[in-house]
Design an enzyme around this catalytic site. Structure first.
Site, PDB file in Angstrom:
ATOM      1  N   GLU A  32       1.530  18.179 -15.503  1.00 46.72           N
ATOM      2  CA  GLU A  32       1.830  19.329 -16.374  1.00 46.72           C
ATOM      3  C   GLU A  32       3.198  19.118 -17.015  1.00 46.72           C
ATOM      4  OE1 GLU A  32       0.468  22.586 -17.372  1.00 46.72           O
ATOM      5  OE2 GLU A  32       2.325  22.355 -18.512  1.00 46.72           O
ATOM      6  N   ASP A  72      -7.266  19.775 -18.948  1.00 47.94           N
ATOM      7  CA  ASP A  72      -7.222  21.247 -19.013  1.00 47.94           C
ATOM      8  C   ASP A  72      -6.082  21.638 -19.940  1.00 47.94           C
ATOM      9  OD1 ASP A  72      -7.430  23.930 -18.626  1.00 47.94           O
ATOM     10  OD2 ASP A  72      -6.606  23.928 -16.592  1.00 47.94           O
ATOM     11  N   SER A  73      -6.265  21.329 -21.209  1.00 46.73           N
ATOM     12  CA  SER A  73      -5.159  21.496 -22.161  1.00 46.73           C
ATOM     13  C   SER A  73      -5.214  22.847 -22.855  1.00 46.73           C
ATOM     14  CB  SER A  73      -5.257  20.407 -23.233  1.00 46.73           C
ATOM     15  OG  SER A  73      -6.395  20.654 -24.024  1.00 46.73           O
ATOM     16  N   ASP A 132      -5.023  24.724 -26.748  1.00 47.10           N
ATOM     17  CA  ASP A 132      -5.727  24.381 -27.994  1.00 47.10           C
ATOM     18  C   ASP A 132      -5.039  23.193 -28.673  1.00 47.10           C
ATOM     19  OD1 ASP A 132      -7.274  26.643 -27.547  1.00 47.10           O
ATOM     20  OD2 ASP A 132      -6.037  27.925 -28.821  1.00 47.10           O
ATOM     21  N   ASP A 167       5.068  14.447 -19.112  1.00 43.77           N
ATOM     22  CA  ASP A 167       4.157  14.382 -20.255  1.00 43.77           C
ATOM     23  C   ASP A 167       2.883  13.612 -19.861  1.00 43.77           C
ATOM     24  OD1 ASP A 167       2.881  13.963 -22.650  1.00 43.77           O
ATOM     25  OD2 ASP A 167       4.501  12.798 -23.565  1.00 43.77           O
ATOM     26  N   GLY A 168       1.737  14.273 -20.010  1.00 46.99           N
ATOM     27  CA  GLY A 168       0.466  13.683 -19.589  1.00 46.99           C
ATOM     28  C   GLY A 168       0.081  12.430 -20.366  1.00 46.99           C
TER      29      GLY A 168
HETATM   30  N1  AG3 Z   1      -6.851  25.930 -20.936  1.00 43.23           N
HETATM   31  C1  AG3 Z   1      -7.734  26.153 -22.079  1.00 43.23           C
HETATM   32  C2  AG3 Z   1      -7.309  27.342 -22.884  1.00 43.23           C
HETATM   33  C3  AG3 Z   1      -7.862  27.402 -24.257  1.00 43.23           C
HETATM   34  C4  AG3 Z   1      -8.013  28.808 -24.665  1.00 43.23           C
HETATM   35  N2  AG3 Z   1      -7.873  28.988 -26.074  1.00 43.23           N
HETATM   36  C5  AG3 Z   1      -7.597  30.171 -26.635  1.00 43.23           C
HETATM   37  N3  AG3 Z   1      -7.514  31.258 -25.927  1.00 43.23           N
HETATM   38  N4  AG3 Z   1      -7.397  30.218 -27.916  1.00 43.23           N
HETATM   39  C6  AG3 Z   1      -6.805  26.968 -19.974  1.00 43.23           C
HETATM   40  C7  AG3 Z   1      -5.959  26.689 -18.803  1.00 43.23           C
HETATM   41  C8  AG3 Z   1      -6.578  27.288 -17.581  1.00 43.23           C
HETATM   42  N5  AG3 Z   1      -6.286  26.550 -16.412  1.00 43.23           N
END
Ligand code: AG3
Length: 278
Positions: A108, A160-161, A163, A139-140
């Site tokens: 992360e 798990d990024s 947007d 940095d991943g």
């Molecule tokens: N990661 C993806 C979140 C994307 C949601 N996009 C939005 N709300 N516009 C979530 C992290 C959870 N561990």
């Protein structure tokens, strides 16, 4: 009925999600993004980054179970797993439900997300203290590049990024997928969250094409996530070998994921499969 204070996510220039707020608990500008924690009437505790919902206490299980258990059951014997992003710890928690997993790395970039999750989301972040969890606050993209040179390869990588705007854009491209490929063992599997088929079809098309340029087998699967744009989400899976049909049937204490839900998640409606034809 609570006070009339609302959190609004502008999901697109033309679509918003509104959640009535009970109380804002925390807000800060980290070196990377604006972070907010609030309690909401409908979904419980909410975490947002740059105004985008990341997770809520009441619907986090759809996303965290589906991003973790699908690759971990398709892989024949996952032992080394890495998550890029996901500083809240939700994916790590699901990964560690698999007893065969020896190491789950969380990579992360924003240490504030991890710190705030530890403080305000104890159920999500609890497993970050598990001896099998290893937290790397770096940095991943860089971390993944370095993994390719390591002798010990990864079995599953989960992206798990946020947007694909700003710093996260690189996590959706061919160069990054190639470094994941190099970091993976011969049976290795990559899964990335790839946004909404309803609202971001171009993004799915782009990520799938980039993954196909690198991985011999690429699939898409779908799941509901009520608080994400359109409430319906996609995950892109790149594999060096194992196929969705090979998934092991395991029993896990889940609320959305089951082996049958997993099989169904790969069945795509025509307008979505059309997206994948280049
Ligand atoms: N990661 C993806 C979140 C994307 C949601 N996009 C939005 N709300 N516009 C979530 C992290 C959870 N561990």
């Amino acid at each position: 009925m609570g006070a009339d204070i609302w959190f609004t996510e502008h999901q697109t220039p033309d679509v918003t999600l509104g959640l009535r707020i009970i109380e804002v608990l925390w807000q800060e500008d980290t070196p990377y993004q604006h972070l907010l924690v609030a309690d909401t009437e409908a979904y419980g505790r909410l975490l947002t980054l740059d105004g985008a919902v990341q997770t809520t206490d009441r619907d986090e299980f759809f996303y965290h179970e589906m991003i973790a258990h699908v690759p971990l059951t398709i892989h024949p014997h996952p032992q080394r797993v890495a998550v890029v992003g996901g500083g809240d710890g939700g994916v790590i928690r699901e990964i560690l439900r698999h007893p065969g997993v020896k190491a789950a790395h969380l990579v992360e970039i924003d240490e504030r997300v991890v710190a705030v999750a530890r403080q305000f989301f104890p159920e999500l972040s609890a497993e970050l203290d598990n001896p099998r969890a290893h937290v790397h606050l770096v940095d991943g993209i860089q971390w993944m590049r370095e993994q390719g040179a390591q002798a010990e390869k990864l079995d599953v990588v989960i992206i798990d990024s946020t947007d694909p705007v700003g710093a996260a854009t690189g996590l959706f491209g061919e160069a990054f997928y190639r470094s994941v490929y190099e970091a993976l063992a011969p049976d290795g599997i990559l899964v990335a969250q790839t946004e909404s088929p309803m609202l971001q079809p171009h993004l799915i098309r782009h990520a799938q094409a980039a993954m196909r340029a690198v991985f011999p087998h690429v699939h898409l699967y779908l799941a509901p996530v009520p608080t994400y744009p359109s409430g319906w989400w996609s995950f892109s899976l790149g594999s060096k070998g194992p196929q969705p049909a090979d998934a092991r049937t395991v029993s896990l204490p889940t609320r959305y994921w089951t082996p049958a839900i997993q099989r169904a998640a790969f069945v795509l409606p025509p307008f979505v499969s059309e997206l994948l034809q280049t």
